[in-house]
Design a protein around this motif. Structure first.
Motif, PDB file in Angstrom:
ATOM      1  N   PHE A 205       0.835  -1.204   0.000  1.00  0.00           N
ATOM      2  CA  PHE A 205       0.000   0.000   0.000  1.00  0.00           C
ATOM      3  C   PHE A 205       0.874   1.260   0.000  1.00  0.00           C
ATOM      4  CE2 PHE A 205      -1.970   3.436   2.437  1.00  0.00           C
ATOM      5  CZ  PHE A 205      -3.121   3.654   1.695  1.00  0.00           C
ATOM      6  N   PHE A 206       1.845   1.300   0.917  1.00  0.00           N
ATOM      7  CA  PHE A 206       2.692   2.484   1.011  1.00  0.00           C
ATOM      8  C   PHE A 206       3.529   2.674  -0.241  1.00  0.00           C
ATOM      9  CE2 PHE A 206       1.417   2.393   5.340  1.00  0.00           C
ATOM     10  CZ  PHE A 206       1.697   3.632   5.888  1.00  0.00           C
ATOM     11  N   GLU A 207       3.989   1.592  -0.836  1.00  0.00           N
ATOM     12  CA  GLU A 207       4.757   1.691  -2.072  1.00  0.00           C
ATOM     13  C   GLU A 207       3.893   2.282  -3.182  1.00  0.00           C
ATOM     14  OE1 GLU A 207       7.872   1.139  -4.919  1.00  0.00           O
ATOM     15  OE2 GLU A 207       7.836   1.237  -2.732  1.00  0.00           O
ATOM     16  N   ALA A 208       2.647   1.849  -3.251  1.00  0.00           N
ATOM     17  CA  ALA A 208       1.738   2.389  -4.266  1.00  0.00           C
ATOM     18  C   ALA A 208       1.463   3.867  -4.020  1.00  0.00           C
ATOM     19  CB  ALA A 208       0.429   1.595  -4.269  1.00  0.00           C
ATOM     20  N   ALA A 251      -6.717   8.929  -7.370  1.00  0.00           N
ATOM     21  CA  ALA A 251      -5.689   8.248  -6.593  1.00  0.00           C
ATOM     22  C   ALA A 251      -6.097   6.812  -6.307  1.00  0.00           C
ATOM     23  CB  ALA A 251      -5.434   8.996  -5.280  1.00  0.00           C
ATOM     24  N   ARG A 252      -7.363   6.605  -5.981  1.00  0.00           N
ATOM     25  CA  ARG A 252      -7.831   5.237  -5.739  1.00  0.00           C
ATOM     26  C   ARG A 252      -7.675   4.384  -6.985  1.00  0.00           C
ATOM     27  NH1 ARG A 252     -13.185   4.913  -2.087  1.00  0.00           N
ATOM     28  NH2 ARG A 252     -12.998   2.838  -2.949  1.00  0.00           N
ATOM     29  N   GLY A 253      -8.010   4.981  -8.129  1.00  0.00           N
ATOM     30  CA  GLY A 253      -7.844   4.231  -9.375  1.00  0.00           C
ATOM     31  C   GLY A 253      -6.385   3.921  -9.650  1.00  0.00           C
ATOM     32  N   ALA A 254      -5.523   4.894  -9.393  1.00  0.00           N
ATOM     33  CA  ALA A 254      -4.088   4.689  -9.626  1.00  0.00           C
ATOM     34  C   ALA A 254      -3.529   3.634  -8.680  1.00  0.00           C
ATOM     35  CB  ALA A 254      -3.340   6.011  -9.441  1.00  0.00           C
ATOM     36  N   LEU A 255      -3.991   3.635  -7.444  1.00  0.00           N
ATOM     37  CA  LEU A 255      -3.520   2.634  -6.489  1.00  0.00           C
ATOM     38  C   LEU A 255      -3.927   1.227  -6.923  1.00  0.00           C
ATOM     39  CD1 LEU A 255      -4.259   4.466  -3.116  1.00  0.00           C
ATOM     40  CD2 LEU A 255      -2.016   3.895  -4.035  1.00  0.00           C
ATOM     41  N   GLN A 256      -5.135   1.111  -7.433  1.00  0.00           N
ATOM     42  CA  GLN A 256      -5.597  -0.192  -7.925  1.00  0.00           C
ATOM     43  C   GLN A 256      -4.759  -0.653  -9.113  1.00  0.00           C
ATOM     44  OE1 GLN A 256      -7.744  -2.349  -6.814  1.00  0.00           O
ATOM     45  NE2 GLN A 256      -8.668  -1.184  -5.142  1.00  0.00           N
ATOM     46  N   ASP A 257      -4.381   0.299  -9.977  1.00  0.00           N
ATOM     47  CA  ASP A 257      -3.559  -0.065 -11.131  1.00  0.00           C
ATOM     48  C   ASP A 257      -2.154  -0.480 -10.711  1.00  0.00           C
ATOM     49  OD1 ASP A 257      -5.649   0.472 -12.839  1.00  0.00           O
ATOM     50  OD2 ASP A 257      -4.979   2.521 -13.297  1.00  0.00           O
ATOM     51  N   LEU A 258      -1.601   0.260  -9.745  1.00  0.00           N
ATOM     52  CA  LEU A 258      -0.239  -0.025  -9.298  1.00  0.00           C
ATOM     53  C   LEU A 258      -0.171  -1.319  -8.480  1.00  0.00           C
ATOM     54  CD1 LEU A 258       0.784   3.586  -8.243  1.00  0.00           C
ATOM     55  CD2 LEU A 258       1.867   2.262 -10.056  1.00  0.00           C
ATOM     56  N   HIS A 259      -1.157  -1.507  -7.629  1.00  0.00           N
ATOM     57  CA  HIS A 259      -1.205  -2.702  -6.779  1.00  0.00           C
ATOM     58  C   HIS A 259      -2.654  -3.165  -6.688  1.00  0.00           C
ATOM     59  CE1 HIS A 259       2.903  -3.093  -5.275  1.00  0.00           C
ATOM     60  NE2 HIS A 259       2.943  -1.772  -5.280  1.00  0.00           N
ATOM     61  N   PRO A 260      -3.086  -4.029  -7.602  1.00  0.00           N
ATOM     62  CA  PRO A 260      -4.468  -4.524  -7.567  1.00  0.00           C
ATOM     63  C   PRO A 260      -4.802  -5.064  -6.181  1.00  0.00           C
ATOM     64  CG  PRO A 260      -3.368  -5.235  -9.555  1.00  0.00           C
ATOM     65  CD  PRO A 260      -2.311  -4.605  -8.706  1.00  0.00           C
TER      66      PRO A 260
END
Length: 270
Positions: A205-208, A251-260
């Motif tokens: 999570f933190f990495e994303a 940001a939520r969408g980007a986090l999902q893309d970076l770390h599903p």
């Protein structure tokens, strides 16, 4: 770094005052050569006595500038005795009198600024120093800050720059791995396997989060790592509510893309 921080307001105040260097010589009692060295930031680190003579001549608020001078002296590896001797060599400064609006702004922003800074700088002391430096710079430049079209945005940009200049990085992004470990250090009542699983998920999570764009990163950190209420975030970062809502959504969408599988509904520090 901090040396330039207090030099810039002095240079700006001198330019705005219309005084010449010769005028400053007469007002301060120091030679043109020494004043020129001080204002150019060249050569030796200036003592408080000559610095204060310029501060007084230019009618610059002395308290915030002395704190910045002290911090810069430590960066220049001056010992405490040298610093204290320099301070005691001039007259006491008297009571602090920051602008009322600045004092109110500081009271409102101190908590979120400190929480944000600690996320990246890890310790209370480092976070407190950066936040204090930010407020002192704002005080020195309060007329400029309040004449801008968006004072909170001006202040937030200053804080962010100070934090990021001191934050550790990893692969070109702010390093939040220590924050992930600190977050889960309070998990005492779980099995070792569950603890390791939580650490792994938290690290992801933190990495994303660290790889988000600047504004998305700030909104996410304030909301989910600092526990700032969503209604307060716009006023802190100086952006309209519709913009911060959009940043949160993207940001939520980007986090999902970076770390599903990354979930931002829960508060990671709880």
């Amino acid at each position: 770094m901090t040396h330039r921080t207090w030099l810039e307001p002095l240079r700006s105040r001198l330019a705005a005052s219309g005084l010449t260097l010769d005028d400053l010589v007469g007002l301060s009692g120091y030679s043109k050569t020494r004043l020129s060295e001080l204002l150019r930031g060249k050569g030796y680190y200036p003592g408080w006595s000559i610095t204060y003579s310029v501060v007084k001549a230019l009618d610059v608020p002395p308290w915030p500038l002395r704190r910045l001078w002290t911090a810069a002296a430590r960066e220049a590896e001056k010992d405490d005795k040298w610093i204290k001797d320099g301070i005691y060599s001039v007259q006491p400064l008297g009571p602090e009198n920051p602008p009322v609006a600045h004092r109110g702004f500081k009271e409102v922003m101190n908590h979120p600024y400190t929480a944000y800074a600690k996320t990246f700088l890890q310790t209370d002391g480092r976070a407190a120093r950066v936040v204090a430096e930010t407020f002192d710079i704002l005080w020195l430049n309060w007329d400029k800050a309040t004449s801008s079209s968006n004072t909170p945005r001006h202040a937030w940009s200053l804080l962010r720059a100070k934090v990021m200049a001191r934050a550790e990085t990893h692969d070109g992004h702010p390093d939040l791995r220590a924050a992930a470990m600190r977050t889960e250090a309070v998990a005492k009542s779980v099995s070792s396997d569950e603890y390791l699983d939580r650490i792994t998920r938290m690290a992801a999570f933190f990495e994303a989060v660290s790889r988000l764009s600047d504004d998305q990163l700030d909104v996410t950190v304030l909301r989910f790592l600092c526990h700032i209420h969503e209604d307060a975030v716009p006023g802190i970062v100086g952006l309209p509510p519709v913009i911060t809502h959009s940043l949160h959504h993207h940001a939520r969408g980007a986090l999902q893309d970076l770390h599903p599988g990354t979930e931002t509904n829960a508060h990671p520090q709880e």
